[in-house]
Write a protein that holds these residues in place. Structure first.
Motif, PDB file in Angstrom:
ATOM      1  N   ARG A  40     -11.458  76.724 -63.350  1.00  0.00           N
ATOM      2  CA  ARG A  40     -11.640  78.051 -62.755  1.00  0.00           C
ATOM      3  C   ARG A  40     -12.061  79.062 -63.822  1.00  0.00           C
ATOM      4  O   ARG A  40     -12.935  79.892 -63.594  1.00  0.00           O
ATOM      5  CB  ARG A  40     -10.337  78.509 -62.091  1.00  0.00           C
ATOM      6  CG  ARG A  40     -10.040  77.852 -60.756  1.00  0.00           C
ATOM      7  CD  ARG A  40      -8.952  78.602 -60.016  1.00  0.00           C
ATOM      8  NE  ARG A  40      -8.678  78.012 -58.726  1.00  0.00           N
ATOM      9  CZ  ARG A  40      -7.497  77.516 -58.354  1.00  0.00           C
ATOM     10  NH1 ARG A  40      -6.491  77.542 -59.188  1.00  0.00           N
ATOM     11  NH2 ARG A  40      -7.332  77.004 -57.152  1.00  0.00           N
ATOM     12  N   ALA A  41     -11.430  78.979 -64.985  1.00  0.00           N
ATOM     13  CA  ALA A  41     -11.761  79.904 -66.076  1.00  0.00           C
ATOM     14  C   ALA A  41     -13.198  79.688 -66.552  1.00  0.00           C
ATOM     15  O   ALA A  41     -13.922  80.653 -66.827  1.00  0.00           O
ATOM     16  CB  ALA A  41     -10.781  79.723 -67.231  1.00  0.00           C
ATOM     17  N   LEU A  42     -13.614  78.430 -66.650  1.00  0.00           N
ATOM     18  CA  LEU A  42     -14.986  78.136 -67.057  1.00  0.00           C
ATOM     19  C   LEU A  42     -15.987  78.680 -66.041  1.00  0.00           C
ATOM     20  O   LEU A  42     -17.015  79.267 -66.410  1.00  0.00           O
ATOM     21  CB  LEU A  42     -15.178  76.629 -67.229  1.00  0.00           C
ATOM     22  CG  LEU A  42     -14.496  75.993 -68.447  1.00  0.00           C
ATOM     23  CD1 LEU A  42     -14.576  74.465 -68.349  1.00  0.00           C
ATOM     24  CD2 LEU A  42     -15.137  76.475 -69.744  1.00  0.00           C
ATOM     25  N   ALA A  43     -15.687  78.487 -64.755  1.00  0.00           N
ATOM     26  CA  ALA A  43     -16.582  78.999 -63.714  1.00  0.00           C
ATOM     27  C   ALA A  43     -16.677  80.520 -63.782  1.00  0.00           C
ATOM     28  O   ALA A  43     -17.755  81.100 -63.606  1.00  0.00           O
ATOM     29  CB  ALA A  43     -16.096  78.555 -62.336  1.00  0.00           C
ATOM     30  N   ASP A  44     -15.558  81.185 -64.059  1.00  0.00           N
ATOM     31  CA  ASP A  44     -15.571  82.648 -64.183  1.00  0.00           C
ATOM     32  C   ASP A  44     -16.387  83.093 -65.394  1.00  0.00           C
ATOM     33  O   ASP A  44     -17.098  84.103 -65.338  1.00  0.00           O
ATOM     34  CB  ASP A  44     -14.143  83.183 -64.281  1.00  0.00           C
ATOM     35  CG  ASP A  44     -13.426  83.193 -62.932  1.00  0.00           C
ATOM     36  OD1 ASP A  44     -14.121  83.234 -61.899  1.00  0.00           O
ATOM     37  OD2 ASP A  44     -12.183  83.166 -62.923  1.00  0.00           O
ATOM     38  N   GLU A  45     -16.293  82.348 -66.485  1.00  0.00           N
ATOM     39  CA  GLU A  45     -17.083  82.691 -67.673  1.00  0.00           C
ATOM     40  C   GLU A  45     -18.574  82.562 -67.400  1.00  0.00           C
ATOM     41  O   GLU A  45     -19.374  83.407 -67.814  1.00  0.00           O
ATOM     42  CB  GLU A  45     -16.687  81.796 -68.851  1.00  0.00           C
ATOM     43  CG  GLU A  45     -15.388  82.178 -69.533  1.00  0.00           C
ATOM     44  CD  GLU A  45     -15.200  81.445 -70.846  1.00  0.00           C
ATOM     45  OE1 GLU A  45     -15.973  81.698 -71.787  1.00  0.00           O
ATOM     46  OE2 GLU A  45     -14.294  80.585 -70.913  1.00  0.00           O
ATOM     47  N   ILE A  46     -18.942  81.487 -66.710  1.00  0.00           N
ATOM     48  CA  ILE A  46     -20.352  81.284 -66.378  1.00  0.00           C
ATOM     49  C   ILE A  46     -20.828  82.391 -65.449  1.00  0.00           C
ATOM     50  O   ILE A  46     -21.940  82.923 -65.595  1.00  0.00           O
ATOM     51  CB  ILE A  46     -20.569  79.898 -65.751  1.00  0.00           C
ATOM     52  CG1 ILE A  46     -20.186  78.797 -66.737  1.00  0.00           C
ATOM     53  CG2 ILE A  46     -22.026  79.721 -65.316  1.00  0.00           C
ATOM     54  CD1 ILE A  46     -20.162  77.408 -66.137  1.00  0.00           C
ATOM     55  N   THR A  47     -19.983  82.783 -64.487  1.00  0.00           N
ATOM     56  CA  THR A  47     -20.327  83.878 -63.581  1.00  0.00           C
ATOM     57  C   THR A  47     -20.612  85.156 -64.355  1.00  0.00           C
ATOM     58  O   THR A  47     -21.587  85.866 -64.091  1.00  0.00           O
ATOM     59  CB  THR A  47     -19.185  84.130 -62.581  1.00  0.00           C
ATOM     60  OG1 THR A  47     -18.886  82.925 -61.875  1.00  0.00           O
ATOM     61  CG2 THR A  47     -19.556  85.219 -61.580  1.00  0.00           C
ATOM     62  N   ALA A  48     -19.764  85.451 -65.342  1.00  0.00           N
ATOM     63  CA  ALA A  48     -19.943  86.661 -66.152  1.00  0.00           C
ATOM     64  C   ALA A  48     -21.241  86.608 -66.951  1.00  0.00           C
ATOM     65  O   ALA A  48     -21.924  87.628 -67.112  1.00  0.00           O
ATOM     66  CB  ALA A  48     -18.746  86.843 -67.086  1.00  0.00           C
ATOM     67  N   ILE A  49     -21.592  85.424 -67.447  1.00  0.00           N
ATOM     68  CA  ILE A  49     -22.848  85.272 -68.189  1.00  0.00           C
ATOM     69  C   ILE A  49     -24.033  85.540 -67.266  1.00  0.00           C
ATOM     70  O   ILE A  49     -24.961  86.270 -67.613  1.00  0.00           O
ATOM     71  CB  ILE A  49     -22.939  83.865 -68.810  1.00  0.00           C
ATOM     72  CG1 ILE A  49     -21.898  83.710 -69.920  1.00  0.00           C
ATOM     73  CG2 ILE A  49     -24.351  83.609 -69.358  1.00  0.00           C
ATOM     74  CD1 ILE A  49     -21.736  82.288 -70.409  1.00  0.00           C
TER      75      ILE A  49
END
Length: 202
Positions: A34-43
């Motif tokens: 979930r954290a990785l997906a959120d980071e990618i979303t922010a990018i």
């Protein structure tokens, strides 16, 4: 990467090793994903992105398939939070091209010129860890196949169960590695990958 005019995302490129990724998948560490997906979303939200191209689900490497789940989840979050609906494309790493319901007329076909083709081959040769895989693919598909890139529209979200044969090829190889004593556990689609997809969908 720089030779192709690309630049890595700060603090994300090379985020996890293969070993760390497989461990997290086997352990069902959904908060990590979930954290990785959120980071990618922010990018995606912070950059001027026209479209996204990422690994296809092929059932060959679970790491590639999980990366596709993360990209799809991130694009879904971006659409829900920011109202941006970016074109989502996938490219095969094992097959010459994908067999999906979409057609290549809907995607992008890139015929590499001589310079780009040479840079691609040189990049592979400069990455010793990929030598065995590159040699296998060259033998299977021929060198000419490396001169074309197929980007196919993704028409699924987080249900990847029909994107490849079931059980996927990596389960058979995992079983062989367990028998030989190289692995302790077989990474399985139903037990390990699909639960991540369900949780990311929530």
């Amino acid at each position: 990467m720089a030779d192709a005019g690309a630049s890595p995302a700060a603090n994300f490129f090379g985020k996890m090793s293969d070993r760390e990724l497989y461990r997290a998948v086997l352990a069902g560490e959904i908060e990590t994903f979930r954290a990785l997906a959120d980071e990618i979303t922010a990018i995606f939200a912070g950059e001027e992105v026209d479209y996204v191209a990422a690994d296809a689900v092929e059932g060959f490497n679970p790491g590639h398939d999980v990366c596709r789940l993360l990209v799809n989840a991130a694009l879904g979050r971006l659409r829900d939070r920011n109202g941006r609906d970016l074109p989502n494309l996938e490219f095969p790493l094992e097959a010459v091209e994908l067999r999906r319901e979409t057609t290549m007329q809907e995607g992008i076909k890139l015929d590499l010129d001589a310079g780009a083709f040479e840079r691609k081959l040189k990049a592979v040769d400069n990455y010793p860890e990929l030598t065995e895989e590159a040699d296998r693919l060259r033998a299977a598909h021929g060198l000419v196949s490396f001169g074309v890139e197929h980007l196919t529209p993704v028409n699924y979200f987080l249900d990847i169960s029909k994107c490849c044969e079931q059980p996927p090829a990596y389960e058979r190889w995992g079983e062989e590695r367990v028998k030989s004593g190289y692995y302790k556990t077989v990474l399985r689609f139903k037990d390990h990958v699909e639960p991540i997809a369900r949780q990311l969908a929530n």
